[in-house]
Motif scaffolding. Sequence first.
Motif, PDB file in Angstrom:
ATOM      1  N   ASN A  64       0.773  -1.088  -0.016  1.00 51.81           N
ATOM      2  CA  ASN A  64      -0.114  -0.069   0.171  1.00 51.81           C
ATOM      3  C   ASN A  64       0.835   1.192  -0.108  1.00 51.81           C
ATOM      4  N   PHE A  65       2.000   1.198   0.855  1.00 51.68           N
ATOM      5  CA  PHE A  65       2.674   2.349   1.052  1.00 51.68           C
ATOM      6  C   PHE A  65       3.430   2.719  -0.301  1.00 51.68           C
ATOM      7  N   CYS A  66       3.963   1.821  -1.007  1.00 51.67           N
ATOM      8  CA  CYS A  66       4.835   1.886  -2.318  1.00 51.67           C
ATOM      9  C   CYS A  66       3.727   1.791  -3.479  1.00 51.67           C
ATOM     10  N   GLY A  67       2.495   2.096  -3.561  1.00 51.75           N
ATOM     11  CA  GLY A  67       1.343   2.225  -4.334  1.00 51.75           C
ATOM     12  C   GLY A  67       1.229   0.838  -5.259  1.00 51.75           C
ATOM     13  N   PHE A  68       1.500  -0.198  -4.783  1.00 51.40           N
ATOM     14  CA  PHE A  68       1.407  -1.556  -5.571  1.00 51.40           C
ATOM     15  C   PHE A  68       0.037  -2.078  -5.203  1.00 51.40           C
ATOM     16  N   LEU A  69      -1.172  -1.254  -5.404  1.00 48.10           N
ATOM     17  CA  LEU A  69      -2.309  -1.686  -5.175  1.00 48.10           C
ATOM     18  C   LEU A  69      -2.783  -3.056  -5.841  1.00 48.10           C
ATOM     19  N   GLU A  70      -2.329  -3.512  -6.740  1.00 48.76           N
ATOM     20  CA  GLU A  70      -2.923  -4.817  -7.099  1.00 48.76           C
ATOM     21  C   GLU A  70      -2.388  -5.773  -6.149  1.00 48.76           C
ATOM     22  N   LEU A  71      -1.247  -5.783  -5.947  1.00 42.96           N
ATOM     23  CA  LEU A  71      -0.247  -6.658  -4.904  1.00 42.96           C
ATOM     24  C   LEU A  71      -0.910  -6.434  -3.375  1.00 42.96           C
ATOM     25  N   GLN A  72      -1.428  -5.212  -3.268  1.00 43.07           N
ATOM     26  CA  GLN A  72      -1.918  -5.041  -1.791  1.00 43.07           C
ATOM     27  C   GLN A  72      -3.296  -5.799  -1.765  1.00 43.07           C
ATOM     28  N   GLY A  73      -4.134  -5.743  -2.737  1.00 40.08           N
ATOM     29  CA  GLY A  73      -5.452  -6.302  -3.010  1.00 40.08           C
ATOM     30  C   GLY A  73      -5.182  -7.792  -2.886  1.00 40.08           C
ATOM     31  N   LEU A  74      -4.368  -8.546  -3.408  1.00 41.11           N
ATOM     32  CA  LEU A  74      -3.975  -9.894  -3.244  1.00 41.11           C
ATOM     33  C   LEU A  74      -3.690 -10.395  -2.024  1.00 41.11           C
ATOM     34  N   ALA A  75      -2.680  -9.363  -1.357  1.00 38.90           N
ATOM     35  CA  ALA A  75      -2.375  -9.754   0.076  1.00 38.90           C
ATOM     36  C   ALA A  75      -3.554  -9.595   0.893  1.00 38.90           C
ATOM     37  N   GLU A  76      -4.453  -8.763   0.713  1.00 39.54           N
ATOM     38  CA  GLU A  76      -5.806  -8.502   1.430  1.00 39.54           C
ATOM     39  C   GLU A  76      -6.532  -9.760   1.484  1.00 39.54           C
ATOM     40  N   ASN A  77      -6.635 -10.287   0.327  1.00 39.12           N
ATOM     41  CA  ASN A  77      -7.380 -11.443   0.044  1.00 39.12           C
ATOM     42  C   ASN A  77      -6.878 -12.600   0.636  1.00 39.12           C
ATOM     43  N   LEU A  78      -5.497 -12.883   0.558  1.00 41.56           N
ATOM     44  CA  LEU A  78      -4.684 -13.803   1.357  1.00 41.56           C
ATOM     45  C   LEU A  78      -4.936 -13.749   2.797  1.00 41.56           C
ATOM     46  N   LEU A  87      -7.683 -23.988   4.336  1.00 36.33           N
ATOM     47  CA  LEU A  87      -6.190 -24.330   3.642  1.00 36.33           C
ATOM     48  C   LEU A  87      -6.013 -24.074   2.201  1.00 36.33           C
ATOM     49  N   ASP A  88      -6.960 -24.916   1.458  1.00 38.12           N
ATOM     50  CA  ASP A  88      -6.646 -24.827   0.046  1.00 38.12           C
ATOM     51  C   ASP A  88      -6.804 -23.730  -0.506  1.00 38.12           C
ATOM     52  N   PRO A  89      -8.073 -22.644  -0.193  1.00 39.13           N
ATOM     53  CA  PRO A  89      -8.074 -21.294  -0.437  1.00 39.13           C
ATOM     54  C   PRO A  89      -6.914 -20.547  -0.216  1.00 39.13           C
ATOM     55  N   VAL A  90      -6.341 -20.687   1.018  1.00 38.38           N
ATOM     56  CA  VAL A  90      -5.030 -19.834   1.259  1.00 38.38           C
ATOM     57  C   VAL A  90      -4.119 -20.145   0.541  1.00 38.38           C
ATOM     58  N   LYS A  91      -3.703 -21.520   0.371  1.00 39.23           N
ATOM     59  CA  LYS A  91      -2.683 -21.935  -0.511  1.00 39.23           C
ATOM     60  C   LYS A  91      -2.692 -21.303  -1.817  1.00 39.23           C
ATOM     61  N   SER A  93      -4.381 -18.503  -2.782  1.00 37.33           N
ATOM     62  CA  SER A  93      -4.281 -17.057  -2.623  1.00 37.33           C
ATOM     63  C   SER A  93      -2.633 -16.826  -2.789  1.00 37.33           C
ATOM     64  N   LEU A  94      -1.950 -17.581  -1.972  1.00 35.80           N
ATOM     65  CA  LEU A  94      -0.736 -17.326  -1.715  1.00 35.80           C
ATOM     66  C   LEU A  94       0.007 -17.747  -2.980  1.00 35.80           C
ATOM     67  N   LYS A  95      -0.332 -18.619  -3.829  1.00 34.50           N
ATOM     68  CA  LYS A  95       0.211 -18.838  -5.128  1.00 34.50           C
ATOM     69  C   LYS A  95       0.152 -17.934  -6.144  1.00 34.50           C
ATOM     70  N   LEU A  96      -1.071 -17.502  -5.958  1.00 36.99           N
ATOM     71  CA  LEU A  96      -1.548 -16.158  -6.869  1.00 36.99           C
ATOM     72  C   LEU A  96      -0.501 -14.953  -6.642  1.00 36.99           C
ATOM     73  N   LEU A  97      -0.470 -14.627  -5.508  1.00 40.31           N
ATOM     74  CA  LEU A  97       0.367 -13.456  -5.060  1.00 40.31           C
ATOM     75  C   LEU A  97       1.855 -13.816  -5.373  1.00 40.31           C
ATOM     76  N   SER A  98       2.284 -15.089  -5.147  1.00 38.74           N
ATOM     77  CA  SER A  98       3.484 -15.254  -5.596  1.00 38.74           C
ATOM     78  C   SER A  98       3.731 -15.218  -7.102  1.00 38.74           C
ATOM     79  N   GLU A  99       2.719 -15.438  -7.838  1.00 38.17           N
ATOM     80  CA  GLU A  99       3.149 -15.230  -9.390  1.00 38.17           C
ATOM     81  C   GLU A  99       2.999 -13.956  -9.785  1.00 38.17           C
ATOM     82  N   LYS A 100       2.025 -13.203  -9.182  1.00 37.73           N
ATOM     83  CA  LYS A 100       2.034 -11.697  -9.518  1.00 37.73           C
ATOM     84  C   LYS A 100       3.457 -10.878  -9.067  1.00 37.73           C
ATOM     85  N   VAL A 101       3.921 -11.231  -7.878  1.00 36.00           N
ATOM     86  CA  VAL A 101       5.103 -10.954  -7.361  1.00 36.00           C
ATOM     87  C   VAL A 101       6.151 -11.162  -8.364  1.00 36.00           C
ATOM     88  N   ARG A 102       6.261 -12.411  -8.776  1.00 36.69           N
ATOM     89  CA  ARG A 102       7.437 -12.787  -9.896  1.00 36.69           C
ATOM     90  C   ARG A 102       7.042 -11.655 -11.130  1.00 36.69           C
TER      91      ARG A 102
END
Length: 118
Positions: A64-78, A87-91, A93-102
């Motif tokens: 949020n501070f850095c203005g990475f709003l899409e990533l912030q939204g994915l982290a919020e969803n996680l 557990l399955d939806p958590v994993k 969500s984490l996979k999606l966040l990790s892919e977007k970070v890459r």
Amino acid sequence: MNDDLVYIDAMLVRTMGNQALAVILFKKFFSELPEQLKEIEIAIDTQEKGVAQEKIHKLQGGFNFCGFLELQGLAENLEKKLWENELDPVKESLKLLSEKVRQFYSLETIILKRLESK
């Protein structure tokens, strides 16, 4: 892709136009991001919900501070999925966040070059 300009503008607003500080913060954030994701993954795998929530919340604030709003939204969803205790939806969500970070990491050089030339 001009998304990098959004990040640059957001960071310059947050640093009150201090370009040198914005560069330092971007570099710090980029360097810490892989370790933060790894710590979240470990906390989820070892079912340390409180630790995972704390680390996800901190990551969310950084995005949020850095203005990475899409990533912030994915982290919020996680974080939300973690509260739901499934557990399955958590994993997933984490996979999606990790892919977007890459994908986001491919912008690192562009963002820093443009920021340093502003």
